[in-house]
Design an enzyme around this catalytic site. Structure first.
Site, short mmCIF file in Angstrom:
data_model
loop_
_atom_site.label_atom_id
_atom_site.label_comp_id
_atom_site.label_asym_id
_atom_site.label_seq_id
_atom_site.Cartn_x
_atom_site.Cartn_y
_atom_site.Cartn_z
N ALA A 81 28.82 -1.39 17.07
CA ALA A 81 28.99 -0.16 17.83
C ALA A 81 29.36 0.94 16.83
O ALA A 81 29.90 0.65 15.75
CB ALA A 81 30.09 -0.35 18.86
N GLY A 127 28.95 -5.32 17.58
CA GLY A 127 28.01 -5.10 18.68
C GLY A 127 26.58 -5.46 18.30
O GLY A 127 25.77 -5.80 19.18
N GLU A 179 26.38 -9.07 18.87
CA GLU A 179 26.41 -9.27 20.33
C GLU A 179 25.07 -8.90 20.97
O GLU A 179 24.62 -9.56 21.91
CB GLU A 179 27.56 -8.43 20.92
CG GLU A 179 28.90 -8.91 20.40
CD GLU A 179 30.04 -7.97 20.74
OE1 GLU A 179 30.19 -6.95 20.03
OE2 GLU A 179 30.76 -8.24 21.69
N GLU A 187 35.35 -7.06 14.33
CA GLU A 187 36.18 -6.12 15.09
C GLU A 187 37.66 -6.27 14.79
O GLU A 187 38.42 -5.30 14.86
CB GLU A 187 35.94 -6.29 16.60
CG GLU A 187 34.57 -5.82 17.07
CD GLU A 187 33.51 -6.91 17.07
OE1 GLU A 187 33.67 -7.93 16.35
OE2 GLU A 187 32.50 -6.74 17.78
N1 CAA Z 1 29.56 2.64 12.89
C1 CAA Z 1 29.30 3.84 12.35
N2 CAA Z 1 28.73 3.99 11.14
C2 CAA Z 1 28.42 2.88 10.46
C3 CAA Z 1 28.66 1.59 10.97
C4 CAA Z 1 29.25 1.49 12.26
N3 CAA Z 1 29.46 0.31 12.85
N4 CAA Z 1 28.27 0.68 10.06
C5 CAA Z 1 27.78 1.37 9.02
N5 CAA Z 1 27.86 2.70 9.25
C6 CAA Z 1 27.46 3.81 8.37
C7 CAA Z 1 28.46 3.99 7.25
O1 CAA Z 1 29.57 4.77 7.69
C8 CAA Z 1 27.61 4.72 6.23
O2 CAA Z 1 27.48 6.07 6.61
P1 CAA Z 1 27.69 7.26 5.52
O3 CAA Z 1 26.55 7.05 4.55
O4 CAA Z 1 27.58 8.49 6.33
O5 CAA Z 1 29.02 7.02 4.88
C9 CAA Z 1 26.24 4.06 6.41
O6 CAA Z 1 26.26 3.46 7.70
C10 CAA Z 1 25.96 2.97 5.38
O7 CAA Z 1 27.04 2.03 5.42
P2 CAA Z 1 27.91 1.62 4.14
O8 CAA Z 1 27.93 2.72 3.13
O9 CAA Z 1 29.22 1.12 4.63
O10 CAA Z 1 27.02 0.41 3.59
P3 CAA Z 1 27.52 -0.85 2.75
O11 CAA Z 1 26.29 -1.56 2.28
O12 CAA Z 1 28.54 -0.45 1.74
O13 CAA Z 1 28.28 -1.79 3.81
C11 CAA Z 1 28.54 -2.91 5.93
C12 CAA Z 1 27.56 -2.38 4.87
C13 CAA Z 1 29.32 -4.10 5.36
C14 CAA Z 1 27.71 -3.37 7.12
C15 CAA Z 1 29.54 -1.79 6.36
O14 CAA Z 1 28.79 -0.63 6.69
C16 CAA Z 1 30.40 -2.13 7.53
O15 CAA Z 1 31.36 -2.88 7.38
N6 CAA Z 1 30.08 -1.58 8.73
C17 CAA Z 1 30.89 -1.74 9.92
C18 CAA Z 1 30.71 -3.12 10.52
C19 CAA Z 1 31.62 -3.26 11.72
O16 CAA Z 1 32.83 -3.22 11.62
N7 CAA Z 1 31.03 -3.45 12.90
C20 CAA Z 1 31.76 -3.61 14.13
C21 CAA Z 1 31.85 -2.29 14.84
S1 CAA Z 1 32.92 -2.31 16.25
C22 CAA Z 1 32.00 -3.05 17.46
O17 CAA Z 1 30.84 -3.36 17.29
C23 CAA Z 1 32.70 -3.25 18.76
C24 CAA Z 1 31.96 -4.12 19.71
O18 CAA Z 1 32.18 -5.30 19.81
C25 CAA Z 1 30.97 -3.57 20.57
#
Ligand code: CAA
Length: 258
Positions: free
Chosen positions: A66, A109, A112, A132
């Site tokens: 998400a 998400g 999921e 999460e």
């Molecule tokens: N939400 C918003 N933006 C996101 C995102 C997310 N879940 N995941 C990645 N992005 C964005 C980053 O902010 C970044 O944007 P900018 O270039 O503007 O900074 C872009 O995508 C590229 O990401 P990274 O620079 O972080 O890429 P990376 O290769 O260094 O890392 C990654 C990749 C490990 C997937 C890392 O992006 C990450 O940890 N993402 C979040 C994963 C996460 O926590 N997901 C769970 C979300 S909460 C949820 O989903 C709740 C639910 O159950 C419904």
């Protein structure tokens, strides 16, 4: 090709390919993507020309979860009143089969969403996880339930409590996926599965999806009864007559979706 802001939908030969298309944000699932998906799959469900779909992601992610930036300042009331994520329940209720072709990160998400699909084909570059807990929350799109049903309690706890990522090979070994393939062959494999399904009769495809989905929620006795009713109900279709006649006459069945 239909036009949506954050997804691409291509339809051909009874198959729709839906691509999450926010690669710059690793296809993070914001309200726009959710609304586009709901409207695309509502259209797919009502389109008599389409039988099965493939859902995949553009770039290096299936979906990285998400959209954290969209969620971070929301209050409980904001989310509760908006029924945030309700659109994903509509997607999960789609009647036609959806094959997830997981091309990269499927986190939170995104994991999921892949688990909401009916078959899950992973590339060897796929990465799954429920991170999460690192954000101070829990899965919120049905992950704790669907993941636990898919891989069992101890493995689901391992992923949900540690937030660690696993690769496609591990996801396949523990039963999250139905197939694991080399990255370059992912879409060919998903398309070949979709083409196999698309040859069959739509009433039996819909009944099969409904049956297996319901089986997760019913007792064995109720499930078997439900299955029996659907099975017998298909004897009211022309395609049952055609399918069984074709077998007896040693020829290929030609279904009419009737
Ligand atoms: N939400 C918003 N933006 C996101 C995102 C997310 N879940 N995941 C990645 N992005 C964005 C980053 O902010 C970044 O944007 P900018 O270039 O503007 O900074 C872009 O995508 C590229 O990401 P990274 O620079 O972080 O890429 P990376 O290769 O260094 O890392 C990654 C990749 C490990 C997937 C890392 O992006 C990450 O940890 N993402 C979040 C994963 C996460 O926590 N997901 C769970 C979300 S909460 C949820 O989903 C709740 C639910 O159950 C419904």
């Amino acid at each position: 090709m239909s036009s949506y802001e954050s997804i691409i939908v291509e339809k051909n030969n009874r198959i729709a390919v839906v691509t999450l298309n926010r690669p710059e944000a690793l296809n993070a699932l914001n309200a726009q993507i959710m609304n586009d998906i709901v409207s695309a799959f509502d259209d797919i469900d009502r389109d008599p020309e389409i039988v099965v779909s493939i859902l995949t992601g553009a770039g290096r992610a299936f979906a990285a979860g998400a959209d954290i930036k969209e969620m971070k300042d929301q209050s409980f009331s904001d989310m509760f009143l908006a029924d945030y994520f309700a659109g994903w329940d509509k997607f999960a209720a789609c009647r036609k089969p959806v094959i997830a072709a997981v091309n990269g990160f499927a986190l939170g998400g995104g994991c999921e969403l892949a688990l909401m699909c009916d078959m899950l084909i992973a590339s060897d570059k796929a990465k799954f996880g429920q991170p999460e807990i690192k954000l101070g929350v829990t899965p919120g799109m049905g992950g704790s339930i669907r993941l636990t049903k898919a891989i069992g309690k101890a493995r689901a706890m391992d992923l949900v409590l540690t937030g660690r990522m696993i690769d496609g090979a591990e996801a396949n070994r523990i039963g999250m996926c139905s197939r694991l393939v080399e990255h370059d062959k992912l879409m060919d494999e998903a398309m070949s599965a979709a083409m196999e399904i698309a040859n069959y009769s739509l009433p039996s495809i819909l009944a099969s999806k409904e049956m297996v989905t319901r089986s997760l929620e019913l007792s064995t006795t109720e499930g078997v009864k439900y299955e029996r009713r659907l099975f017998m109900g298909l004897f009211g279709t022309l395609d049952q007559k055609e399918g069984m006649a074709a077998f007896a006459e040693k020829r290929k069945a030609s279904f009419l979706d009737k």
